[in-house]
Design a protein around this motif. Structure first.
Motif, PDB file in Angstrom:
ATOM      1  N   PRO A 177       0.835  -1.221   0.000  1.00  0.00           N
ATOM      2  CA  PRO A 177       0.000   0.000   0.000  1.00  0.00           C
ATOM      3  C   PRO A 177       0.862   1.259   0.000  1.00  0.00           C
ATOM      4  O   PRO A 177       0.827   2.066   0.939  1.00  0.00           O
ATOM      5  N   VAL A 178       1.648   1.438  -1.052  1.00  0.00           N
ATOM      6  CA  VAL A 178       2.633   2.518  -1.052  1.00  0.00           C
ATOM      7  C   VAL A 178       1.971   3.894  -0.988  1.00  0.00           C
ATOM      8  O   VAL A 178       2.507   4.826  -0.366  1.00  0.00           O
ATOM      9  N   GLY A 179       0.809   4.054  -1.600  1.00  0.00           N
ATOM     10  CA  GLY A 179       0.127   5.345  -1.541  1.00  0.00           C
ATOM     11  C   GLY A 179      -0.293   5.698  -0.130  1.00  0.00           C
ATOM     12  O   GLY A 179      -0.066   6.818   0.343  1.00  0.00           O
ATOM     13  N   ALA A 180      -0.902   4.740   0.556  1.00  0.00           N
ATOM     14  CA  ALA A 180      -1.335   4.979   1.933  1.00  0.00           C
ATOM     15  C   ALA A 180      -0.135   5.202   2.849  1.00  0.00           C
ATOM     16  O   ALA A 180      -0.164   6.073   3.730  1.00  0.00           O
ATOM     17  N   LEU A 181       0.926   4.437   2.653  1.00  0.00           N
ATOM     18  CA  LEU A 181       2.125   4.629   3.468  1.00  0.00           C
ATOM     19  C   LEU A 181       2.745   5.999   3.211  1.00  0.00           C
ATOM     20  O   LEU A 181       3.205   6.662   4.140  1.00  0.00           O
ATOM     21  N   ALA A 182       2.753   6.420   1.957  1.00  0.00           N
ATOM     22  CA  ALA A 182       3.311   7.737   1.629  1.00  0.00           C
ATOM     23  C   ALA A 182       2.519   8.844   2.306  1.00  0.00           C
ATOM     24  O   ALA A 182       3.093   9.810   2.825  1.00  0.00           O
ATOM     25  N   ARG A 183       1.196   8.726   2.327  1.00  0.00           N
ATOM     26  CA  ARG A 183       0.371   9.752   2.977  1.00  0.00           C
ATOM     27  C   ARG A 183       0.624   9.781   4.482  1.00  0.00           C
ATOM     28  O   ARG A 183       0.749  10.855   5.079  1.00  0.00           O
ATOM     29  N   ARG A 184       0.699   8.611   5.085  1.00  0.00           N
ATOM     30  CA  ARG A 184       0.916   8.554   6.534  1.00  0.00           C
ATOM     31  C   ARG A 184       2.292   9.112   6.907  1.00  0.00           C
ATOM     32  O   ARG A 184       2.419   9.900   7.843  1.00  0.00           O
ATOM     33  N   THR A 185       3.316   8.683   6.211  1.00  0.00           N
ATOM     34  CA  THR A 185       4.663   9.111   6.582  1.00  0.00           C
ATOM     35  C   THR A 185       4.908  10.580   6.268  1.00  0.00           C
ATOM     36  O   THR A 185       5.668  11.246   6.969  1.00  0.00           O
ATOM     37  N   ALA A 186       4.247  11.108   5.246  1.00  0.00           N
ATOM     38  CA  ALA A 186       4.394  12.524   4.928  1.00  0.00           C
ATOM     39  C   ALA A 186       3.773  13.409   5.989  1.00  0.00           C
ATOM     40  O   ALA A 186       4.157  14.579   6.145  1.00  0.00           O
ATOM     41  N   ALA A 187       2.804  12.867   6.739  1.00  0.00           N
ATOM     42  CA  ALA A 187       2.114  13.645   7.767  1.00  0.00           C
ATOM     43  C   ALA A 187       2.794  13.573   9.129  1.00  0.00           C
ATOM     44  O   ALA A 187       2.349  14.228  10.073  1.00  0.00           O
ATOM     45  N   ASP A 188       3.861  12.777   9.254  1.00  0.00           N
ATOM     46  CA  ASP A 188       4.567  12.671  10.529  1.00  0.00           C
ATOM     47  C   ASP A 188       5.302  13.957  10.869  1.00  0.00           C
ATOM     48  O   ASP A 188       5.564  14.800   9.997  1.00  0.00           O
ATOM     49  N   ALA A 189       5.673  14.078  12.150  1.00  0.00           N
ATOM     50  CA  ALA A 189       6.417  15.268  12.591  1.00  0.00           C
ATOM     51  C   ALA A 189       7.717  15.434  11.812  1.00  0.00           C
ATOM     52  O   ALA A 189       8.124  16.555  11.490  1.00  0.00           O
ATOM     53  N   PHE A 190       8.377  14.309  11.518  1.00  0.00           N
ATOM     54  CA  PHE A 190       9.561  14.306  10.660  1.00  0.00           C
ATOM     55  C   PHE A 190       9.187  13.527   9.403  1.00  0.00           C
ATOM     56  O   PHE A 190       9.299  12.304   9.371  1.00  0.00           O
ATOM     57  N   PRO A 191       8.719  14.216   8.375  1.00  0.00           N
ATOM     58  CA  PRO A 191       8.169  13.533   7.200  1.00  0.00           C
ATOM     59  C   PRO A 191       9.192  12.620   6.527  1.00  0.00           C
ATOM     60  O   PRO A 191      10.388  12.913   6.495  1.00  0.00           O
ATOM     61  N   ALA A 192       8.676  11.519   6.014  1.00  0.00           N
ATOM     62  CA  ALA A 192       9.507  10.559   5.288  1.00  0.00           C
ATOM     63  C   ALA A 192       8.972  10.386   3.880  1.00  0.00           C
ATOM     64  O   ALA A 192       7.864  10.827   3.549  1.00  0.00           O
ATOM     65  N   ARG A 193       9.773   9.728   3.068  1.00  0.00           N
ATOM     66  CA  ARG A 193       9.416   9.441   1.684  1.00  0.00           C
ATOM     67  C   ARG A 193       9.342   7.927   1.514  1.00  0.00           C
ATOM     68  O   ARG A 193      10.063   7.180   2.185  1.00  0.00           O
ATOM     69  N   VAL A 194       8.486   7.468   0.632  1.00  0.00           N
ATOM     70  CA  VAL A 194       8.368   6.040   0.323  1.00  0.00           C
ATOM     71  C   VAL A 194       8.905   5.816  -1.081  1.00  0.00           C
ATOM     72  O   VAL A 194       8.317   6.278  -2.066  1.00  0.00           O
ATOM     73  N   GLU A 195      10.033   5.136  -1.173  1.00  0.00           N
ATOM     74  CA  GLU A 195      10.629   4.806  -2.475  1.00  0.00           C
ATOM     75  C   GLU A 195      10.166   3.416  -2.899  1.00  0.00           C
ATOM     76  O   GLU A 195      10.169   2.475  -2.102  1.00  0.00           O
ATOM     77  N   HIS A 196       9.789   3.275  -4.160  1.00  0.00           N
ATOM     78  CA  HIS A 196       9.342   1.976  -4.673  1.00  0.00           C
ATOM     79  C   HIS A 196       9.487   1.977  -6.187  1.00  0.00           C
ATOM     80  O   HIS A 196       9.846   2.995  -6.797  1.00  0.00           O
ATOM     81  N   GLY A 197       9.235   0.845  -6.789  1.00  0.00           N
ATOM     82  CA  GLY A 197       9.242   0.739  -8.240  1.00  0.00           C
ATOM     83  C   GLY A 197      10.571   1.114  -8.869  1.00  0.00           C
ATOM     84  O   GLY A 197      11.642   0.761  -8.370  1.00  0.00           O
ATOM     85  N   ALA A 198      10.505   1.860  -9.969  1.00  0.00           N
ATOM     86  CA  ALA A 198      11.710   2.193 -10.727  1.00  0.00           C
ATOM     87  C   ALA A 198      12.697   3.019  -9.912  1.00  0.00           C
ATOM     88  O   ALA A 198      13.912   2.838 -10.029  1.00  0.00           O
TER      89      ALA A 198
END
Length: 282
Positions: free
Chosen positions: A230-251
């Protein structure tokens, strides 16, 4: 008179300290040889202080039906932060926790006890790789790996044989999530991506942009599954954290992995030693 005081004890793999949080009445930080291992709020198990723990929790939150119980194998116990979180957010979950440091388990059981009845959390002393290889096939919905010898992931938890053992224990569509630490040029992290690519169809990597750009040493979360992640959902959750993160996947993740080779048992080495002060406290 009832103010909590720090606890220091020699455990199997170093010196453990439990330090109370002055801002939260029953919250504690666990360190081993000065390196932070866990943070637990006994009154609020949903409070996750460490960013990497939040990211692992996001993976748990996005697994299966929302709120439905999960069968989870935790490799590495610490102060049982994520098992307590899952017991609170998904009541009825069955959780097995494997921790190699018996002295640490005794300290946590004594000072930071689980709720009466254990909340579906079973804890035992064992080596993570041995426990994984002995676990029944297709017996877990999620495997969470957060195993560090001091500040380094042990070598025997980095190989193709280990990754394939994890894939065997997971149910179809199950998820493996690991806390890893590295910095530029990411030799260890790239090798882990190449290694888990041999055993799983889908991978993603969660990390702060500054870590991915090589600006500092830090934690990353590797997520692997035979099913779509669920990379989209994970990206939304991690972007909203106090220290935002990025989700790398695919190419993009393929480009990051580059030509790194999978790790064989005979070639395995621990993750790199963090630079001085990267994780230590006090």
């Amino acid at each position: 008179m009832n103010e909590p005081i720090p606890v220091t004890r020699t455990v199997d793999h170093g010196t453990a300290k439990l330090m109370p949080d002055v801002d939260r009445p029953r919250a504690w930080l666990l360190t081993v040889d000065g390196a932070p291992q866990s943070y637990v709020d006994l009154d609020d198990p949903g409070h996750l202080e460490f960013e990497y723990a939040r990211r692992l929790a996001h993976v748990l939150d996005e697994t299966g039906e929302p709120g439905a119980p999960l069968d989870v194998l935790h490799l590495g116990g610490g102060a049982l932060t994520l098992p307590r979180y899952l017991a609170a957010t998904r009541p009825g979950s069955r959780q097995q926790v494997v921790e190699a440091d018996g002295g640490l388990l005794e300290l946590v059981a004594e000072q930071l006890p689980l709720p009466p009845g254990g909340a579906g959390i079973a804890v035992r002393r064992a080596d993570a790789r041995a426990a994984l290889e002995a676990a029944p096939e297709a017996s877990a919905d999620v495997i969470v790996a957060d195993v560090f010898g001091g500040s380094r992931v042990p070598a025997h938890l980095t190989s193709v044989a280990y990754a394939r053992a994890a894939a065997r224990v997971l149910r179809p569509g199950g998820t493996y999530a690991a806390n890893l630490a590295d910095g530029a040029p990411f030799t260890f992290l790239r090798s882990q991506l190449a290694t888990f690519r041999t055993a799983f169809a889908h991978l993603c990597l969660i990390a702060e942009p500054a870590v991915l750009r090589g600006r500092r040493f830090g934690n990353t979360v590797l997520v692997a599954s035979q099913g779509e992640l669920p990379v989209g959902a994970l990206a939304r959750r991690t972007a909203a954290d106090a220290f935002p993160a990025r989700v790398e996947h695919g190419a993009a993740l393929e480009r990051f992995t580059g030509h790194a080779a999978p790790v064989r048992d005979e070639d395995a080495v621990p993750s790199p030693e963090p630079p001085g002060g990267a994780f230590s406290i006090g």
